[in-house]
Design an enzyme around this catalytic site. Structure first.
Site, PDB file in Angstrom:
ATOM      1  N   GLU A  68       0.804  -1.237   0.188  1.00  0.00           N
ATOM      2  CA  GLU A  68      -0.093  -0.038  -0.045  1.00  0.00           C
ATOM      3  C   GLU A  68       0.836   1.192  -0.068  1.00  0.00           C
ATOM      4  O   GLU A  68       0.479   2.272   0.747  1.00  0.00           O
ATOM      5  CB  GLU A  68      -0.874   0.221   1.092  1.00  0.00           C
ATOM      6  CG  GLU A  68      -1.807  -1.238   1.243  1.00  0.00           C
ATOM      7  CD  GLU A  68      -2.991  -1.062   0.124  1.00  0.00           C
ATOM      8  OE1 GLU A  68      -3.237  -0.138  -0.468  1.00  0.00           O
ATOM      9  OE2 GLU A  68      -3.212  -2.139  -0.363  1.00  0.00           O
ATOM     10  N   ILE A  69       1.969   1.229  -0.851  1.00  0.00           N
ATOM     11  CA  ILE A  69       2.646   2.309  -1.003  1.00  0.00           C
ATOM     12  C   ILE A  69       2.641   2.831  -2.424  1.00  0.00           C
ATOM     13  O   ILE A  69       3.543   3.798  -2.620  1.00  0.00           O
ATOM     14  CB  ILE A  69       4.163   2.243  -0.449  1.00  0.00           C
ATOM     15  CG1 ILE A  69       4.747   0.908  -0.929  1.00  0.00           C
ATOM     16  CG2 ILE A  69       4.088   2.229   1.241  1.00  0.00           C
ATOM     17  CD1 ILE A  69       5.461   1.187  -2.101  1.00  0.00           C
ATOM     18  N   LYS A  73       1.569  -8.046 -13.364  1.00  0.00           N
ATOM     19  CA  LYS A  73       1.416  -8.059 -11.878  1.00  0.00           C
ATOM     20  C   LYS A  73       1.743  -9.792 -11.472  1.00  0.00           C
ATOM     21  O   LYS A  73       0.712 -10.277 -11.803  1.00  0.00           O
ATOM     22  CB  LYS A  73       0.241  -7.625 -11.203  1.00  0.00           C
ATOM     23  CG  LYS A  73      -0.025  -7.714  -9.632  1.00  0.00           C
ATOM     24  CD  LYS A  73       0.505  -6.618  -9.022  1.00  0.00           C
ATOM     25  CE  LYS A  73       0.226  -6.858  -7.585  1.00  0.00           C
ATOM     26  NZ  LYS A  73       0.781  -5.730  -6.652  1.00  0.00           N
ATOM     27  N   GLU A  89       6.077  -6.616 -11.642  1.00  0.00           N
ATOM     28  CA  GLU A  89       5.777  -6.100 -10.210  1.00  0.00           C
ATOM     29  C   GLU A  89       5.732  -6.893  -9.499  1.00  0.00           C
ATOM     30  O   GLU A  89       4.930  -8.331  -9.615  1.00  0.00           O
ATOM     31  CB  GLU A  89       4.500  -5.104  -9.989  1.00  0.00           C
ATOM     32  CG  GLU A  89       4.263  -4.215  -8.963  1.00  0.00           C
ATOM     33  CD  GLU A  89       2.792  -3.858  -8.862  1.00  0.00           C
ATOM     34  OE1 GLU A  89       2.457  -3.769  -7.619  1.00  0.00           O
ATOM     35  OE2 GLU A  89       2.300  -3.440  -9.816  1.00  0.00           O
ATOM     36  N   THR A 135       4.819   9.654  -2.727  1.00  0.00           N
ATOM     37  CA  THR A 135       4.400  10.300  -1.421  1.00  0.00           C
ATOM     38  C   THR A 135       3.235   9.205  -1.169  1.00  0.00           C
ATOM     39  O   THR A 135       1.811   9.691  -1.255  1.00  0.00           O
ATOM     40  CB  THR A 135       3.882  11.603  -1.885  1.00  0.00           C
ATOM     41  OG1 THR A 135       4.939  12.472  -2.202  1.00  0.00           O
ATOM     42  CG2 THR A 135       3.398  12.502  -0.392  1.00  0.00           C
ATOM     43  N   PRO A 172       4.391  13.350  -6.261  1.00  0.00           N
ATOM     44  CA  PRO A 172       3.764  13.809  -4.973  1.00  0.00           C
ATOM     45  C   PRO A 172       2.212  13.108  -4.997  1.00  0.00           C
ATOM     46  O   PRO A 172       2.170  12.404  -5.668  1.00  0.00           O
ATOM     47  CB  PRO A 172       3.543  15.311  -5.516  1.00  0.00           C
ATOM     48  CG  PRO A 172       3.280  15.307  -6.988  1.00  0.00           C
ATOM     49  CD  PRO A 172       4.468  13.956  -7.306  1.00  0.00           C
ATOM     50  N   ARG A 173       1.736  13.597  -3.931  1.00  0.00           N
ATOM     51  CA  ARG A 173       0.300  13.237  -3.671  1.00  0.00           C
ATOM     52  C   ARG A 173      -0.585  13.811  -4.888  1.00  0.00           C
ATOM     53  O   ARG A 173      -0.874  14.900  -4.965  1.00  0.00           O
ATOM     54  CB  ARG A 173      -0.236  13.515  -2.278  1.00  0.00           C
ATOM     55  CG  ARG A 173      -1.415  12.708  -1.914  1.00  0.00           C
ATOM     56  CD  ARG A 173      -1.292  11.113  -1.757  1.00  0.00           C
ATOM     57  NE  ARG A 173      -2.374  10.571  -0.924  1.00  0.00           N
ATOM     58  CZ  ARG A 173      -2.686   9.192  -0.524  1.00  0.00           C
ATOM     59  NH1 ARG A 173      -1.411   8.577  -0.765  1.00  0.00           N
ATOM     60  NH2 ARG A 173      -3.541   8.818  -0.407  1.00  0.00           N
ATOM     61  N   LEU A 174      -1.037  12.912  -5.701  1.00  0.00           N
ATOM     62  CA  LEU A 174      -2.013  13.318  -6.790  1.00  0.00           C
ATOM     63  C   LEU A 174      -3.468  12.892  -6.441  1.00  0.00           C
ATOM     64  O   LEU A 174      -3.881  11.967  -6.020  1.00  0.00           O
ATOM     65  CB  LEU A 174      -1.427  12.541  -8.027  1.00  0.00           C
ATOM     66  CG  LEU A 174      -0.148  12.769  -8.588  1.00  0.00           C
ATOM     67  CD1 LEU A 174       0.317  11.662  -9.646  1.00  0.00           C
ATOM     68  CD2 LEU A 174       0.186  14.244  -8.888  1.00  0.00           C
TER      69      LEU A 174
END
Length: 244
Positions: free
Chosen positions: A19-20, A44, A123, A184, A216-218
């Site tokens: 969860e990052i 994945k 991934e 982020t 950044p946080r989008l």
């Protein structure tokens, strides 16, 4: 006589934790490398946790995101060759469904999906060392694939420690760390610049693995939006290193 599989061309994407934003970054890398003229196959490797779509098909959300990011005509099953219904550790999800995680079958499926393009982005799941079967985890999967590693660092409390421990684990497996991406994860993370400076000093300078970008946080973390925060010069350099 058993045929020796051809070496894969691409990168193994891992993260400092679950969860990052690892999948969002992988989707962004898919678009960024596409823009550099590569035919990218995002895969994945394993996915646990599925939702039922409007068409009645059960699919993992990460698999759906990567499928939407690619342009090579991959199927959902090629993007996500092994999916489980329960959102938990893969070995637990497999046990709950009475299924086995077959090492050879999974590796063959990943290689088959990768053959749809010329640059595979495989991934992992969770962090770098997630158990899959007895004696085999995601770090072993990366070794089996023989791909250089890209580390997604989730910027939140504890990220420096988590990142450096993961870097040590990657290098201890004899794998090359090609680069890292800062994402982020916590919008309220304080001292972001100081954290990035500490990571650059200990990864870029000490290990020689450059930062490929800071996301950044989008509000809309679409593949294109994430790709806009990745650095083409570092990506081109990474591609050239694959040819060396």
């Amino acid at each position: 006589m058993t045929a020796i599989p051809m070496p894969l061309h691409g990168f193994f994407i891992t993260g400092t934790d679950t969860e990052i934003g690892k999948t969002c970054v992988t989707a962004g890398l898919t678009r960024a490398f596409d823009a550099l003229g590569r035919h990218v196959t995002p895969i994945k490797s394993l996915a646990a946790g599925q939702v039922r779509g409007a068409d009645g098909v059960w699919v993992n959300e990460d698999v759906a995101l990567l499928h939407a990011a690619q342009s090579e005509g991959m199927t959902l099953d090629e993007v996500g060759p092994l999916q489980f219904r329960e959102p938990c550790a893969p070995h637990i999800a497999a046990r709950l469904e009475g299924r086995a995680i077959d090492r050879d079958a999974l590796l063959a499926a990943i290689r088959g999906a990768a053959s749809k393009g010329d640059l595979a982005l495989v991934e992992g799941v969770g962090g770098f060392r997630v158990p899959l079967t007895d004696g085999w985890d995601t770090a072993d999967l990366a070794v089996d694939l023989g791909l250089p590693v890209v580390l997604v660092v989730g910027l939140r409390l504890g990220c420096i420690n988590h990142a450096l421990l993961t870097v040590e684990a990657v290098l201890a497996r004899g794998l090359r760390l090609a680069g890292w991406v800062a994402n982020t994860a916590d919008p309220h993370q304080p001292h972001v610049a100081d954290n990035l400076a500490a990571l650059r000093a200990r990864i870029d300078d000490a290990v020689g693995a450059p930062c490929w970008g800071h996301v950044p946080r989008l509000t809309d973390p679409s593949p294109a939006a994430v790709a806009a925060h990745l650095a083409p010069p570092q990506l081109l350099s990474a591609l050239n290193a694959l040819k060396a």
